[in-house]
Design a protein around this motif. Structure first.
Motif, PDB file in Angstrom:
ATOM      1  N   LEU A   1       0.754  -1.199   0.023  1.00  0.00           N
ATOM      2  CA  LEU A   1       0.020   0.047   0.051  1.00  0.00           C
ATOM      3  C   LEU A   1       0.794   1.186  -0.007  1.00  0.00           C
ATOM      4  O   LEU A   1       0.586   2.332  -0.565  1.00  0.00           O
ATOM      5  N   TRP A   2       1.929   1.419   0.870  1.00  0.00           N
ATOM      6  CA  TRP A   2       2.848   2.301   0.708  1.00  0.00           C
ATOM      7  C   TRP A   2       3.515   2.631  -0.549  1.00  0.00           C
ATOM      8  O   TRP A   2       3.735   3.673  -1.076  1.00  0.00           O
ATOM      9  N   LEU A   3       3.841   1.409  -1.215  1.00  0.00           N
ATOM     10  CA  LEU A   3       4.500   1.563  -2.716  1.00  0.00           C
ATOM     11  C   LEU A   3       3.501   2.236  -3.523  1.00  0.00           C
ATOM     12  O   LEU A   3       3.997   3.026  -4.221  1.00  0.00           O
TER      13      LEU A   3
ATOM     14  N   SER B   1       7.302   0.388 -10.257  1.00  0.00           N
ATOM     15  CA  SER B   1       7.550  -0.890  -9.382  1.00  0.00           C
ATOM     16  C   SER B   1       6.173  -1.260  -9.093  1.00  0.00           C
ATOM     17  O   SER B   1       5.683  -2.641  -9.201  1.00  0.00           O
ATOM     18  N   ALA B   2       5.411  -0.225  -9.039  1.00  0.00           N
ATOM     19  CA  ALA B   2       3.660  -0.748  -8.725  1.00  0.00           C
ATOM     20  C   ALA B   2       3.105  -1.468 -10.029  1.00  0.00           C
ATOM     21  O   ALA B   2       2.619  -2.567  -9.790  1.00  0.00           O
TER      22      ALA B   2
ATOM     23  N   SER C   1       3.735   6.165  -5.357  1.00  0.00           N
ATOM     24  CA  SER C   1       3.771   6.358  -6.642  1.00  0.00           C
ATOM     25  C   SER C   1       2.947   7.323  -7.158  1.00  0.00           C
ATOM     26  O   SER C   1       3.124   7.654  -8.292  1.00  0.00           O
ATOM     27  N   PHE C   2       2.004   7.829  -6.461  1.00  0.00           N
ATOM     28  CA  PHE C   2       1.170   9.130  -6.684  1.00  0.00           C
ATOM     29  C   PHE C   2       1.521  10.094  -5.913  1.00  0.00           C
ATOM     30  O   PHE C   2       1.031  11.260  -6.035  1.00  0.00           O
ATOM     31  N   LYS C   3       2.765  10.146  -5.340  1.00  0.00           N
ATOM     32  CA  LYS C   3       3.338  11.286  -4.539  1.00  0.00           C
ATOM     33  C   LYS C   3       4.606  12.014  -5.341  1.00  0.00           C
ATOM     34  O   LYS C   3       5.109  11.493  -5.990  1.00  0.00           O
ATOM     35  N   GLY C   4       4.566  13.427  -4.718  1.00  0.00           N
ATOM     36  CA  GLY C   4       5.630  14.094  -5.504  1.00  0.00           C
ATOM     37  C   GLY C   4       7.038  13.815  -4.704  1.00  0.00           C
ATOM     38  O   GLY C   4       6.985  13.031  -3.635  1.00  0.00           O
ATOM     39  N   HIS C   5       8.115  14.332  -5.226  1.00  0.00           N
ATOM     40  CA  HIS C   5       9.308  13.806  -4.554  1.00  0.00           C
ATOM     41  C   HIS C   5       9.424  14.140  -3.132  1.00  0.00           C
ATOM     42  O   HIS C   5       9.801  13.414  -2.342  1.00  0.00           O
ATOM     43  N   ALA C   6       9.217  15.395  -2.641  1.00  0.00           N
ATOM     44  CA  ALA C   6       9.163  15.674  -1.299  1.00  0.00           C
ATOM     45  C   ALA C   6       8.257  15.158  -0.358  1.00  0.00           C
ATOM     46  O   ALA C   6       8.403  14.828   0.650  1.00  0.00           O
TER      47      ALA C   6
END
Length: 282
Positions: free
Chosen positions: A30-32, A253-254, A36-41
């Motif tokens: 779930l974290w992965l 990865s997802a 995958s939908f988050k920005g770098h920061a």
């Protein structure tokens, strides 16, 4: 009434435990997917939050572009080629060998079987250098051959699994087929293979999964980026000399999980049947 209430409470506690335990088991996945939908920061500053503050769908677009002008479609294609051919080779060859050990009498059978079982006890690291030297002499380095060809000579684990299943099939079926004029090949194809389907499917699922997520093999034998598999291509996102695009890496990865998840869901019923190695009871 009290017994009924106690049973209800026990059932409630059981399901609560399963849900909590299942959540902790699935949390890394779930974290992965969330990352995958988050920005770098956002990935590192809000690592403990599963819901992104801003949904970055562009991670999938950027990740699919790949690197060096090679899109991830190429890496997926390479992985499918290697995993599919390896699965076919391991399952088919292991089935033939398992039938030979289970049903055919020949000299040195016990010695060969002992040697096969012994290979299961050898650490894979022991074989790395001899295999690399052999494949280098054959000129197979930087090709799919070292990853695919050995699969067509059987895998001890699958051979042993199928042997246990075949031994559960009554030999009377073989004898009846022999009376009808079948040779060993006819018995294998007409009698054994149809009854061996659960073990074959179980072996195929494991073979595909193991080869799909294999990293060391492609790292050792593949040198051209255009021949990289997905597992090896994911590593290329990590660049110590520059800023790593973590969002794109997590996105790919997802995506790499999708084929094996679909395969498992579609054929999960065969796993229990195959591993149980019950066969038919005489």
């Amino acid at each position: 009434m009290k017994m009924k209430k106690k049973g209800y409470i026990n059932t409630l506690l059981y399901h609560a435990f399963i849900w909590i335990f299942g959540f902790f088991m699935l949390y890394p996945v779930l974290w992965l997917i969330s990352s995958s939908f988050k920005g770098h920061a956002d990935i590192f500053q809000r690592a403990h939050h599963l819901i992104p503050t801003q949904w970055e769908f562009s991670n999938y677009i950027e990740g699919w572009k790949g690197f060096g002008g090679i899109s991830f479609a190429v890496f997926f294609k390479n992985s499918f080629i290697v995993a599919t051919l390896t699965t076919i080779g391991q399952v088919v060859s292991s089935a033939f060998v398992a039938y030979g050990f289970s049903r055919i009498r020949f000299k040195g059978k016990k010695i060969l079987f002992g040697c096969m079982i012994t290979t299961m006890l050898l650490p894979s690291q022991v074989l790395i250098i001899p295999q690399y030297i052999m494949f280098s002499k054959l000129g197979w380095i930087d090709s799919f051959k070292p990853l695919i060809v050995p699969a067509f000579f059987g895998l001890p684990f699958f051979i042993f699994l199928m042997m246990q299943f075949i031994q559960g099939i009554p030999k009377e079926l073989d004898e009846s087929a022999t009376i009808d004029g079948c040779n060993h090949m006819g018995i294998f194809l007409r009698i054994i293979v149809p009854l061996l389907v659960p073990a074959l499917m179980t072996s195929a699922i494991f073979a595909f999964y193991w080869k799909w997520q294999d990293f060391f093999g492609p790292l050792l034998y593949l040198q051209t980026p255009g021949k990289y598999t997905v597992s090896l291509a994911l590593r290329m996102f990590s660049d110590p000399a520059a800023v790593t695009n973590w969002g794109a890496m997590f996105a790919m990865s997802a995506l790499s999980l999708v084929p094996v998840v679909i395969l498992f869901i579609a054929f999960q019923k065969y796993i229990v049947e195959g591993i149980s190695t019950s066969g038919l009871k005489g």
